[in-house]
Design a protein around this motif. Sequence first.
Motif, mmCIF file in Angstrom:
data_model
loop_
_atom_site.group_PDB
_atom_site.id
_atom_site.type_symbol
_atom_site.label_atom_id
_atom_site.label_comp_id
_atom_site.label_asym_id
_atom_site.label_seq_id
_atom_site.Cartn_x
_atom_site.Cartn_y
_atom_site.Cartn_z
ATOM 1 N N LEU A 1 0.813 -1.210 0.000
ATOM 2 C CA LEU A 1 0.000 0.000 0.000
ATOM 3 C C LEU A 1 0.847 1.261 0.000
ATOM 4 O O LEU A 1 0.499 2.254 -0.640
ATOM 5 N N ASP A 2 1.925 1.228 0.743
ATOM 6 C CA ASP A 2 2.737 2.422 0.981
ATOM 7 C C ASP A 2 4.203 2.130 0.667
ATOM 8 O O ASP A 2 5.015 1.926 1.572
ATOM 9 N N PRO A 3 4.581 2.086 -0.608
ATOM 10 C CA PRO A 3 5.986 1.828 -0.959
ATOM 11 C C PRO A 3 6.891 2.849 -0.271
ATOM 12 O O PRO A 3 6.562 4.031 -0.200
ATOM 13 N N ARG A 4 8.024 2.377 0.214
ATOM 14 C CA ARG A 4 8.890 3.256 0.995
ATOM 15 C C ARG A 4 9.740 4.172 0.134
ATOM 16 O O ARG A 4 10.470 5.019 0.652
ATOM 17 N N GLY A 5 9.655 4.023 -1.175
ATOM 18 C CA GLY A 5 10.411 4.882 -2.077
ATOM 19 C C GLY A 5 10.307 4.375 -3.497
ATOM 20 O O GLY A 5 9.753 3.315 -3.751
ATOM 21 N N GLU A 6 10.855 5.151 -4.438
ATOM 22 C CA GLU A 6 10.827 4.781 -5.851
ATOM 23 C C GLU A 6 12.151 4.106 -6.205
ATOM 24 O O GLU A 6 13.135 4.770 -6.547
ATOM 25 N N ILE A 7 12.159 2.786 -6.124
ATOM 26 C CA ILE A 7 13.366 2.003 -6.409
ATOM 27 C C ILE A 7 13.381 1.682 -7.898
ATOM 28 O O ILE A 7 12.401 1.147 -8.424
ATOM 29 N N PRO A 8 14.464 1.999 -8.606
ATOM 30 C CA PRO A 8 14.530 1.694 -10.039
ATOM 31 C C PRO A 8 14.217 0.222 -10.311
ATOM 32 O O PRO A 8 14.668 -0.659 -9.564
ATOM 33 N N ARG A 9 13.437 -0.039 -11.361
ATOM 34 C CA ARG A 9 12.945 -1.386 -11.635
ATOM 35 C C ARG A 9 14.070 -2.415 -11.745
ATOM 36 O O ARG A 9 13.996 -3.493 -11.164
ATOM 37 N N GLN A 10 15.127 -2.104 -12.477
ATOM 38 C CA GLN A 10 16.212 -3.059 -12.655
ATOM 39 C C GLN A 10 16.885 -3.379 -11.315
ATOM 40 O O GLN A 10 17.221 -4.528 -11.033
ATOM 41 N N LEU A 11 17.064 -2.362 -10.496
ATOM 42 C CA LEU A 11 17.648 -2.581 -9.170
ATOM 43 C C LEU A 11 16.710 -3.407 -8.309
ATOM 44 O O LEU A 11 17.146 -4.332 -7.609
ATOM 45 N N HIS A 12 15.417 -3.077 -8.329
ATOM 46 C CA HIS A 12 14.434 -3.852 -7.567
ATOM 47 C C HIS A 12 14.485 -5.327 -7.953
ATOM 48 O O HIS A 12 14.499 -6.209 -7.080
ATOM 49 N N ASP A 13 14.518 -5.610 -9.250
ATOM 50 C CA ASP A 13 14.539 -7.006 -9.710
ATOM 51 C C ASP A 13 15.795 -7.722 -9.220
ATOM 52 O O ASP A 13 15.749 -8.895 -8.839
ATOM 53 N N SER A 14 16.919 -7.014 -9.224
ATOM 54 C CA SER A 14 18.170 -7.602 -8.757
ATOM 55 C C SER A 14 18.115 -7.898 -7.262
ATOM 56 O O SER A 14 18.500 -8.991 -6.816
ATOM 57 N N VAL A 15 17.625 -6.938 -6.479
ATOM 58 C CA VAL A 15 17.519 -7.131 -5.030
ATOM 59 C C VAL A 15 16.537 -8.260 -4.717
ATOM 60 O O VAL A 15 16.773 -9.087 -3.822
ATOM 61 N N GLN A 16 15.441 -8.321 -5.476
ATOM 62 C CA GLN A 16 14.461 -9.382 -5.268
ATOM 63 C C GLN A 16 15.060 -10.749 -5.564
ATOM 64 O O GLN A 16 14.782 -11.729 -4.867
ATOM 65 N N TYR A 17 15.896 -10.842 -6.593
ATOM 66 C CA TYR A 17 16.565 -12.109 -6.920
ATOM 67 C C TYR A 17 17.455 -12.559 -5.762
ATOM 68 O O TYR A 17 17.409 -13.724 -5.343
ATOM 69 N N HIS A 18 18.277 -11.638 -5.246
ATOM 70 C CA HIS A 18 19.138 -11.981 -4.104
ATOM 71 C C HIS A 18 18.298 -12.437 -2.911
ATOM 72 O O HIS A 18 18.646 -13.403 -2.217
ATOM 73 N N THR A 19 17.191 -11.757 -2.679
ATOM 74 C CA THR A 19 16.317 -12.089 -1.551
ATOM 75 C C THR A 19 15.721 -13.472 -1.704
ATOM 76 O O THR A 19 15.700 -14.268 -0.754
ATOM 77 N N ASP A 20 15.244 -13.787 -2.891
ATOM 78 C CA ASP A 20 14.638 -15.101 -3.126
ATOM 79 C C ASP A 20 15.644 -16.228 -2.939
ATOM 80 O O ASP A 20 15.306 -17.305 -2.433
ATOM 81 N N ARG A 21 16.888 -15.992 -3.345
ATOM 82 C CA ARG A 21 17.913 -17.023 -3.162
ATOM 83 C C ARG A 21 18.210 -17.236 -1.681
ATOM 84 O O ARG A 21 18.410 -18.365 -1.228
ATOM 85 N N GLN A 22 18.241 -16.167 -0.899
ATOM 86 C CA GLN A 22 18.426 -16.330 0.547
ATOM 87 C C GLN A 22 17.242 -17.057 1.170
ATOM 88 O O GLN A 22 17.416 -17.887 2.057
ATOM 89 N N LEU A 23 16.054 -16.751 0.692
ATOM 90 C CA LEU A 23 14.865 -17.448 1.196
ATOM 91 C C LEU A 23 14.930 -18.938 0.892
ATOM 92 O O LEU A 23 14.467 -19.762 1.689
ATOM 93 N N GLU A 24 15.513 -19.296 -0.245
ATOM 94 C CA GLU A 24 15.670 -20.717 -0.560
ATOM 95 C C GLU A 24 16.521 -21.417 0.504
ATOM 96 O O GLU A 24 16.226 -22.548 0.906
#
Length: 358
Positions: free
Chosen positions: A165-188
Amino acid sequence: MNQEAIAKGFYMSLCSREEIERIFNVSSASDYLLKIRADAAVDHVRIHRVFRRRMTDAGESWCFNDYFDTKPFENYVEHLVDEDYTAANELTAGFVFCDKPNGQIEKTEFGNIITISESLRHFLYFMNLAILDHGDAEVPQDVRSAAIKIAIRTMLQSEALDFDLDPRGEIPRQLHDSVQYHTDRQLEFIIGHEFSHHFLGHLNDSKLVDGTYLSVQQLGEKTHKFFSYAQQDELDADISAIERPVYTPDMRTDLVNRALFFFVYLHIYQGVRAQMIPSMGGVKTHPDPIDRFHYMYNHFKNSVDLDEENLKSLLGLSDIYKESLVEDVALNFESYESYGSIYLAQWHKKVLIDRVDF
């Protein structure tokens, strides 16, 4: 109208009739997991609003239970050998909204259920944004500082879980996708850690503890039974989470590094928590994150290609961040304790007003 019909009415804003029947007539572990998720969404106003936003965005394709991400679970399980793959697929596992930002295994009459907190996903995401080298994507220092504070507050349960609902900021899409990838691998890795407790036979009924998923449910609500573990069990599950799947050497090295970063993140968080809530002593049932770091490093250092100098730098950086945050807690204690939202400094362009903009 009878009491059950009234109770079912609370779920109608989010769930299909079929899902509601499953919630009120639980007959399997998957029904039980659905009920945990739906209860959180119905009983917690902000979580309910998050799902209403998701429902609006999804339109006619909306399905409450299917909206929870399954990819990190699937990505881990698909690399297991046949026996483990079959056993893992017989277990029910998934993300839930939970006050405790971690993984847990609950004992139920329908079998054991593995749950991973959505809070942990947000913690990892903002820690990765704050600490990782993002190459050509420049992340200003004030954004990094805000990101790590959001992560810490998420673990402290003071950051509102309304990121949809309330994004904490405007994170560039390419950076967001990269950070999300790292996060998903840690979650694995974290998912593998919980599966390993099951595979290694750590689920001893004598070590069951009572608990809840959300504090809002503590008044008059049934508690759940969660398994607890000895320190060596935790260390063994860390190693098994990486050794058990069939990985290429590069994939195994990558997951070891992801796990080591995760331990460093926990180390930073625990330093802040210790400043805010000093330990009263007593017996520790879980190893310190840095002990987990060194145990894993020593176990794998001769079998996978680890960058020793880079890891030493990471440990040094973690101490710098921890000392800085501990000092900030001493000066700005309320900013860690007060419930609400903080934002990504210069990347936050528009101030949103609760119940006006979302």
